[in-house]
Every structure is written in C-alpha cells, then in structure tokens.
Design an enzyme around this catalytic site. Structure first.
Site, PDB file in Angstrom:
ATOM      1  CG  HIS A 155       0.887  -8.424   0.903  1.00 31.98           C
ATOM      2  ND1 HIS A 155      -0.455  -8.139   0.790  1.00 31.98           N
ATOM      3  CD2 HIS A 155       1.222  -9.098  -0.221  1.00 31.98           C
ATOM      4  CE1 HIS A 155      -0.908  -8.633  -0.348  1.00 31.98           C
ATOM      5  NE2 HIS A 155       0.088  -9.225  -0.972  1.00 31.98           N
ATOM      6  CB  CYS A 169      12.702  32.816   2.833  1.00 29.42           C
ATOM      7  SG  CYS A 169      13.424  33.754   4.188  1.00 29.42           S
TER       8      CYS A 169
END
Length: 752
Positions: free
Chosen positions: A365, A694
């Site tokens: 919840h 990279c």
C-alpha cells in the site's frame, strides 16, 4: 447522509472522522432493500448447490467503486474486502460493510481531493468462491515495472497465505520479473528472482467473528520461493493476455494491476482481481526528471535501508508514528516513519514529503500511494522505527536503484528536467555504459541506442560475490569461507549452478531492459587484487607487483585447467541468457587481448563451450597499442572493436592510471593515442565491422568527440547520467560537420 457532509473539512482529522463515522453508522444500522438481500441469498444458495459440499461454502466478498481506478485516479484498497465469509448472515453483513466502506475516512478524503461527487459514486460487490491460498500463496502482479514504467516486463510479488499481507505491506514478499517479448516467443524468460523474508502467513481462523489470522512463517518456508518457474510463467502469460484484452477495449495501451491466488488444495492458480495501473499510464513519458545527491564534501551516514520506490529524493523531519491512532499528530512536510500503512493512513500520506516503513514490498500500500503522490518511499527496512527518531532531520534517497536509503541530516540534491521530445536524432549511435541490473529498467527509459559496455565483473562482484574457484572447490577453503559459501548457494544444486544462474539472470535483466537493442557484454576483466577480494578469492589468486598489466582479461581464459573452468562458467551463463531466456540482442566482448595468438586461444575456449561467431556476435576491446597496430590481423577473427580509451592511454603513454603523481599527464587526446584510435576505426570501416568507444572521454572533451565522429566511429558509449548531454553534443558536432561539408562543396563548385 448529505446533512452529515455539510461543513466537511478533510484537513481537520477530527471533523473527517466524526462525519465518516456518522455516515457509516447510518448504513450499518439500516436495512438492506429486501430485493437486494433476497438476490444475494439466492445467488449464494445457487453457488452452494453448484459446489456441492453439503455445507455453506467459503467466499471472498470484494468491493469495487467506479472512482476507485479511473484513468486519472487510483487508490489501492479504498473499499473493503472480506475473506473466509461463510453463511447467509455473514455474507449479508459483509456486503453491508462493503457499502459502508464507501464512506471510510480515507475514501471521503480521496474523493474530496479528486473533486468527485460523494453521492455520484457507484459500488459493485463481487462474491467469489474462496481460493484456499491460506494453504499455499497469493500476491500482486503488474504488467509493467511499477518503478520505471518499463512496458516489457511483468512484475510479480508473492507471499505465503492469503493476500492481504502483501497489499497491506505486512510482509516483504518474493519478487519475480518476466520479460514479455521473449515470453511471447516461447522462452522461459524469468529474468529475476528475489527471495523475500515473508515474516507472516495469513490463514483461516476458527475464532468466531475473526475469519482470518496471522501466524509466524516457518524458517524453512521463509527460505523457499513461493512460486515455481512454471507458475511464474503461467501468471505472466495471463497478465500479458489481460493487458492485451483491456488495451484492445480501450484502444490504447492499458497496463494492469492484478491480484492472484494459488489454491493449496488443488494446486491451481487463479486471477482474482484486475484493474488498470494508473501511475505510469498517466505520466508524461516525454519529460524526464533526474534526481542526484549533491553530497560533495559531505560524509553520508546511512541510518536505514530497504526497497526503493519512486526514483526521487526528499528532505524532511522524521516523524515516527506507531499506529493509525496517532496520525492526528503528523505535521505537514514531515517524513512519515512507521511499521506499515494501509488505506486508513490516507489523510496524512498526502501531506508527507517521504514515507519509510519497517515492512512491505514494492507493491504494498505505501509503495503504491507513494508512486501516485510522486514522493520517495523506502519499504521493508525492518528497523526504521528503531533507527529513526521524531524530530531528526533526514534525507530519503530512492534514486539509486532497488536499494533505498535514509541518510542522517539534510543532504542537498539536484533535480534536472529534460524534454525528451526535443532531443535530436544522431547518425552516430550514443549508447550506455551499464553494469547494475537493478538500474537497467530505469536507465533504459532514457533515449539510447543500446548498451556499448556491460561489465560482467560488476554483476559477479555484486550478485555472485564469490570467486568462481571457491564455488567449484569449497573443500579447499577455510572453515569460515566454506560456511559463507554454503550459505550463499543455499537452494542451488551446487556452486557452479549458483554462479551460472545468478550471473545469467543479472545479464538477462540488462538485456531485457534494452531489448531488442544490442547489449555488448564484456567478459570478466578482474585484476588479481580485485579477484582476491571476492569471497574465498585469496585462496586462489597470486600476489602481483602490478596487477594493472598482469594476469587479467583474455590471459585468464585459457592456459591452466582451473582458468579454463572459471571461463567455462561465464560462457555457460552467456549461453543460458541467449538459449533459455531468449536474449538474442546479447553480444560478447573479449578484453585486454595482447596478441593475435592469444585471441585465437580464447576463441577456441569459447567454441569448446558452445560459443562462436555462428551463434553470437564477438567484439574485442581495442585497448592495447598492439590491437590498433595489428588491427587487420585481429579483425580477421572478430566482429569489430570497442576502444577502451583508459587502458589505451595508459599503455601508450606508460602512465599508471592509479598513480596520482603522474595523473596530470593522462590525456586521451594525446596525438599518439588519437593516432591509434584512428587506425582502429579505419580498419573497422575498411572491413565493414563495428567500431565504438567506451569511456568518459568523448562526453568530457567535445574536441575528442568531434575527432572520433570525423574518423567515422559508429558508437560512443557514456554513463547514463551523460547520455542526454552527449546526444546533444553529438548532434551539434554532426550539424557543424555537415555545414562544413556543404561549404566545401559550394567552394568546389564555385572553383569549377
């Protein structure tokens, strides 16, 4: 009832509670219309006859209001559900209570906030035969990732017993993630399984007036996953089918929030509820907000941690609220700290800057409401109410992956908003450097062309956590390390299976997040000092004077029998990702390859383990000068180069990049380094194969970026936090070069 609502003030909790209690009292003490009551009794009799037990059957009484899940509104569990209801009178009473739950304090406050007419709301009640999940398990399923909104996964949370514990956040559940596109192709694409603690199990109660009760889950069941892979896959298929059905009815994508239960008597699975997911389906996907701690010069003190919800950061004063009777004491803007929340907490949740709970998972919840409200939430901490005190200044950070943390004191943070709709397209591919599977789904929502470098060693360090030889040869370990290994691999057939399965799921999570875009996975590039820091590693690693240029990369994949068996585990994990999980977008990369002969030896080992260019694309890191100087020879055996600018600079200029004394000399833009980069790119272009880089160099240095683009590099890989900035930079350079080319053409035409 309308008179009771006159003068309603939902910000005054006493006012709200008094009016809500008055209206509920009118409904609970009133008489149900005879025709309605008669219809309920007759339908129950028909159900009893159909089931044929010779007694009243157990049913679940579920309510659903028309305002509960509209496209622009959602509030989990706003109306009541009653389980294990038996007999006519109990059924009528439960239905009456469902009607009364239209006017709980939380429901009244919610409608007032959403400006819904309190008396224009309809409510239906579904009466379902009870699924005996008290003797098995139940849970919640989303047809998208509830955190990132990624549309290609099904996320399942499950716990033992009846499902109220998961919805209420009373337990930390197991979590499973399934990749929908490869599932649809017939693959068993369970890409992640996380064991929850599942502290309690909700079962039937024999006590009058109390139909269910919680018992402590046994240690054995806490260490066991609730669902088998077959059951997870079945649920995921149903979830995808339900999503398709509602999407067709709606005429657009309609991700779903579902509940399921497993009957412990029959072993069958059931979907017991389905409703639209309303947080991400209403989010503007073209606007991206990024939260980053600005903690430079600040010593961070972690007070507690748990599951992360919200991808945000917030500051505030902690307010420990032990139970719902104390919510009137909550002050606006505070950080709510409690055991768990349920819908009765709604009046103060909307006033909190963040939520921290002891119990609950990512679909409880508190988590659902935090997403709707757009505030950070850390659930399942276990000790938050003990570690935090009311009045304490704290910072709640859920922007760093699956693990949310609460820091002591107010830590500044930055928020950057980017309109993705205005982001230009580029010819040069801008890809990401990704190593953390926990962040992959979130990062993949950024504009990208795939993953240019996925570091296998990050997954091994953070998920496997043990040296492969320690997993294969536990008998050679000391007693302490052997016990730690035994604990680590509990539930797996052996250490090898633990390594393969854990590594495969980590890699698969990243591949699934970016699917079908390419993901280039670099085989492990541990240095000996890094390998020895893994669990059991000291037993199997030599001590080297300079590990940076020692036994690392390709040289670890062949030679001794033990080196080959460690590499074999990596190859088998890769095969599992492709062959069993269906991630055909995976490519592999060989790091730190000194000679062509060494490359051939590694390729032979790969083939021995079922990998070659016929079934997977093989890239090689170009990070040693010999790779660029002999590029044509290396490229005869692989499908392209990815330039590792850090090591290439280090080895070209003879600079130890870990040494601060010579750090000022380290520069990827040095003419010698640039010459080698151009040689590598040109060789790739001539052969028509992949070329990429990279490293942070191109995003840090626009001039380097321009030279790489001018040389014709295919891909530039950067960290996720630089992807937008680099894309804009690349687009600017490409436009500049285009204009220069046009000017040159005009000048040539004029000269002619």
């Amino acid at each position: 009832m309308k008179e009771a609502m006159i003068g309603l003030d939902t910000l005054d909790l006493n006012n709200l509670q008094q009016r809500g209690a008055a209206i509920r009292g009118l409904i609970l003490t009133g008489n149900m219309p005879p025709m309605v009551e008669k219809a309920i009794r007759e339908a129950y009799d028909r159900l009893n006859k159909e089931i044929g037990l010779g007694r009243d059957v157990d049913v679940a009484v579920r309510s659903s209001a028309t305002a509960e899940d509209l496209p622009d509104a959602s509030f989990a569990g706003q109306q009541e559900t009653f389980l294990n209801v038996r007999g006519h009178e109990s059924l009528i009473d439960s239905c009456r209570r469902c009607f009364a739950s239209l006017f709980t304090d939380r429901a009244i406050s919610y409608r007032q906030t959403k400006k819904f007419d309190h008396f224009a709301i309809g409510l239906s009640i579904g009466v379902q035969l009870m699924v005996r999940s008290d003797k098995a398990c139940s849970g919640v399923m989303f047809s998208i990732d509830p955190e990132s909104g990624h549309p290609d996964v099904v996320v399942i949370n499950a716990s033992w017993g009846l499902g109220e514990n998961i919805v209420q956040g009373a337990v930390n559940p197991d979590e499973f993630i399934v990749h929908k596109p490869t599932l649809a192709k017939g693959f068993r694409s369970v890409i992640r399984k996380t064991l929850g603690t599942k502290e309690m199990t909700m079962i039937y109660s024999k006590k009058p007036g109390q139909p269910v009760r919680n018992v402590t889950t046994s240690e054995g069941k806490r260490r066991q996953l609730c669902l088998s892979d077959d059951e997870v896959l079945q649920l995921a298929k149903w979830g995808a089918a339900i999503e398709r059905h509602y999407s067709e009815k709606k005429g657009s994508a309609c991700p779903m929030d579902m509940e399921f239960a497993k009957d412990g008597l029959t072993g069958k699975l059931y979907i017991v509820q389905a409703r639209p997911e309303t947080v991400h389906s209403n989010r503007d996907m073209l606007k991206l907000q990024t939260y980053t701690l600005n903690s430079k010069g600040i010593e961070l003190n972690v007070l507690c941690a748990g599951a992360s919800v919200g991808n945000r950061i917030a500051n505030g004063i902690a307010q420990v609220i032990e139970d719902v009777t104390m919510i009137k004491d909550f002050k606006d803007g505070g950080v709510l700290v409690t055991e768990m929340t349920d819908p009765d907490w709604e009046p103060i949740l909307r006033r909190a800057s963040a939520i921290v709970t002891n119990r609950g998972g990512r679909t409880c919840h508190a988590a659902i409401i935090a997403r709707e409200l757009g505030i950070p939430c850390v659930v399942g901490c276990g000790d938050a109410t003990m570690k935090l005190t009311s009045g304490q200044a704290v910072t709640v950070d859920t922007a760093c992956g699956d693990r949310g943390v609460v820091y002591d004191s107010i830590v500044p943070f930055d928020v950057v908003e980017q309109n993705l709709d205005s982001l230009p397209k580029t010819n040069t591919k801008v890809t990401m450097l990704v190593g953390n599977p926990e962040l992959a789904l979130q990062h993949s929502m950024l504009p990208n062309a795939g993953v240019g470098l996925c570091r296998m060693e990050f997954v091994i360090s953070n998920y496997v956590r043990a040296h492969p030889q320690a997993l294969l040869h536990r008998d050679e370990l000391n007693e302490i390390d052997r016990a730690a290994i035994d604990e680590l691999i509990c539930g797996f057939a052996d250490g090898a299976e633990f390594f393969k399965q854990t590594l495969a799921r980590g890699i698969a999570t990243i591949c699934a997040a970016f699917y079908p875009k390419p993901v280039i996975l670099r085989f492990s590039d541990f240095k000996t000092d890094e390998y020895s820091s893994l669990l059991g590693g000291k037993q199997f690693e030599p001590t080297e004077a300079n590990p940076m240029i020692g036994w690392r990369g390709a040289s670890r994949y062949y030679g001794t029998e033990r080196a080959r068996e460690s590499f074999a585990l990596e190859c088998m994990a890769v095969r599992r990702v492709v062959e069993q999980l269906g991630m055909t977008n995976l490519q592999v990369m060989i790091p730190f390859t000194r000679t062509v002969d060494e490359l051939q030896k590694v390729l032979a080992e790969m083939k021995r383990n079922g990998l070659d260019k016929s079934n997977i694309k093989i890239i090689m890191m170009c990070e040693i000068p010999s790779n660029a100087l002999l590029a044509d020879e290396f490229l005869q055996h692989v499908d392209g180069f990815s330039i590792g600018s850090n090591d290439l600079t280090q080895l070209t200029l003879a600079i130890d990049r870990n040494s601060g004394d010579v750090a000022h000399l380290f520069d990827e833009r040095h003419p010698a380094v640039l010459m080698l980069m151009r040689m590598a790119i040109n060789a790739c272009k001539q052969r028509g194969v992949y070329s990429g880089i990279c490293g942070q160099g191109p995003s840090d240095h626009p001039d380097l970026c321009q030279q790489l683009i001018e040389a014709g590099i295919e891909s530039i890989s950067v960290q996720p936090d630089r992807i937008i900035q680099t894309t804009l930079l690349v687009a600017e350079i490409e436009e500049k070069l285009k204009q220069q080319q046009q000017q040159q053409q005009q000048q040539q035409q004029q000269q002619q």
